[in-house]
Scaffold this active site. Structure first.
Site, PDB file in Angstrom:
ATOM      1  N   ASN A   1      -3.058   8.509   0.155  1.00 23.11           N
ATOM      2  CA  ASN A   1      -2.801   8.808  -1.248  1.00 23.11           C
ATOM      3  C   ASN A   1      -3.742   9.891  -1.729  1.00 23.11           C
ATOM      4  O   ASN A   1      -4.942   9.865  -1.446  1.00 23.11           O
ATOM      5  CB  ASN A   1      -2.965   7.537  -2.089  1.00 23.11           C
ATOM      6  CG  ASN A   1      -2.540   7.747  -3.510  1.00 23.11           C
ATOM      7  OD1 ASN A   1      -3.229   8.405  -4.271  1.00 23.11           O
ATOM      8  ND2 ASN A   1      -1.394   7.206  -3.855  1.00 23.11           N
TER       9      ASN A   1
ATOM     10  N   PRO B   1       0.834  -1.210   0.000  1.00 24.13           N
ATOM     11  CA  PRO B   1       0.000   0.000   0.000  1.00 24.13           C
ATOM     12  C   PRO B   1       0.866   1.256   0.000  1.00 24.13           C
ATOM     13  O   PRO B   1       1.999   1.250   0.486  1.00 24.13           O
ATOM     14  CB  PRO B   1      -0.794  -0.116   1.301  1.00 24.13           C
ATOM     15  CG  PRO B   1       0.022  -1.001   2.180  1.00 24.13           C
ATOM     16  CD  PRO B   1       0.749  -1.936   1.278  1.00 24.13           C
ATOM     17  N   ASP B   2       0.322   2.330  -0.548  1.00 26.56           N
ATOM     18  CA  ASP B   2       1.036   3.609  -0.639  1.00 26.56           C
ATOM     19  C   ASP B   2       0.859   4.394   0.657  1.00 26.56           C
ATOM     20  O   ASP B   2       0.202   5.427   0.700  1.00 26.56           O
ATOM     21  CB  ASP B   2       0.513   4.402  -1.839  1.00 26.56           C
ATOM     22  CG  ASP B   2       1.283   5.680  -2.084  1.00 26.56           C
ATOM     23  OD1 ASP B   2       2.470   5.753  -1.691  1.00 26.56           O
ATOM     24  OD2 ASP B   2       0.704   6.617  -2.664  1.00 26.56           O
ATOM     25  N   ILE B   3       1.456   3.861   1.738  1.00 27.31           N
ATOM     26  CA  ILE B   3       1.350   4.499   3.055  1.00 27.31           C
ATOM     27  C   ILE B   3       2.729   4.638   3.699  1.00 27.31           C
ATOM     28  O   ILE B   3       2.889   4.521   4.909  1.00 27.31           O
ATOM     29  CB  ILE B   3       0.391   3.722   3.991  1.00 27.31           C
ATOM     30  CG1 ILE B   3       0.822   2.263   4.120  1.00 27.31           C
ATOM     31  CG2 ILE B   3      -1.047   3.825   3.501  1.00 27.31           C
ATOM     32  CD1 ILE B   3       0.047   1.464   5.172  1.00 27.31           C
TER      33      ILE B   3
ATOM     34  N   LYS C   1       0.014   8.299   5.981  1.00 29.25           N
ATOM     35  CA  LYS C   1      -0.073   8.899   4.651  1.00 29.25           C
ATOM     36  C   LYS C   1      -1.326   8.421   3.938  1.00 29.25           C
ATOM     37  O   LYS C   1      -1.662   7.245   3.965  1.00 29.25           O
ATOM     38  CB  LYS C   1       1.162   8.532   3.831  1.00 29.25           C
ATOM     39  CG  LYS C   1       1.188   9.259   2.501  1.00 29.25           C
ATOM     40  CD  LYS C   1       1.542   8.343   1.393  1.00 29.25           C
ATOM     41  CE  LYS C   1       1.684   9.180   0.140  1.00 29.25           C
ATOM     42  NZ  LYS C   1       1.184   8.561  -1.013  1.00 29.25           N
TER      43      LYS C   1
END
Length: 185
Positions: free
Chosen positions: A157, A93-95, A155
């Site tokens: 996205n 995941p984009d975290i 974070k």
């Protein structure tokens, strides 16, 4: 049936020149690359940036060009190292779960084959002490700049838009992070 390689005609016409290209980055120093963005901005240039997530995608960008109606050529001036694609390539995941070391390895692959300046997506920058280290490492590689968000917490996205609540970082904390990054240059 499953093909192991592209059709021969496509290989000759499309993939081979990219794969066999002499690497443009031969002989360029990190210092020369670092100044690339500043030079473009000082000249008042409109800077065209595109994401590159691997050495191969950087080679494709280096070869990409279009012809304008007036006959002049248009190319990309700079590369963007995206946290979204770095995470996606790893199935994560984009975290900010892909650490700076992994991200810098991807950036190094890009820098080895392209002489274009690179702008790095630094997400929130992490803690100010970590951001200082990140800036130092990116400068050693020759990255021209880093962009960080003024968000706090996990974070989120930006593709989620306003669907998810996002908390802004305390102004003093964010300013301290920027200050530490600048001092690390």
């Amino acid at each position: 049936s499953v093909r192991q390689s592209p059709p021969a005609g496509l290989w000759r016409q499309g993939f081979a020149p990219v794969c066999q290209a002499r690497h443009a980055a031969t002989g360029i120093t990190p210092g020369e690359r670092l100044s690339g963005l500043r030079k473009m901005l000082a000249a008042g240039k409109l800077v065209r940036i595109i994401e590159a997530h691997s050495g191969f995608s950087a080679l494709i960008v280096d070869k990409a060009e279009a012809t304008r109606p007036d006959g002049s050529k248009a190319t990309f001036d700079m590369l963007w190292s995206s946290s979204l694609t770095s995470s996606s390539m790893k199935g994560k995941p984009d975290i900010e779960v892909v650490d700076t070391g992994e991200r810098c390895s991807i950036v190094q692959d890009v820098l080895e084959v392209s002489n274009k300046p690179v702008l790095y997506d630094g997400d929130t920058g992490g803690e100010k002490e970590i951001f200082r280290w990140t800036v130092q490492r990116l400068e050693r590689l020759g990255v021209s700049g880093v962009v960080i968000e003024d968000k706090a917490g996990l974070k989120q996205n930006s593709l989620f838009g306003t669907e998810r609540a996002q908390q802004l970082e305390d102004i003093d904390v964010f300013c301290q992070k920027l200050k530490m990054g600048k001092e690390a240059q």
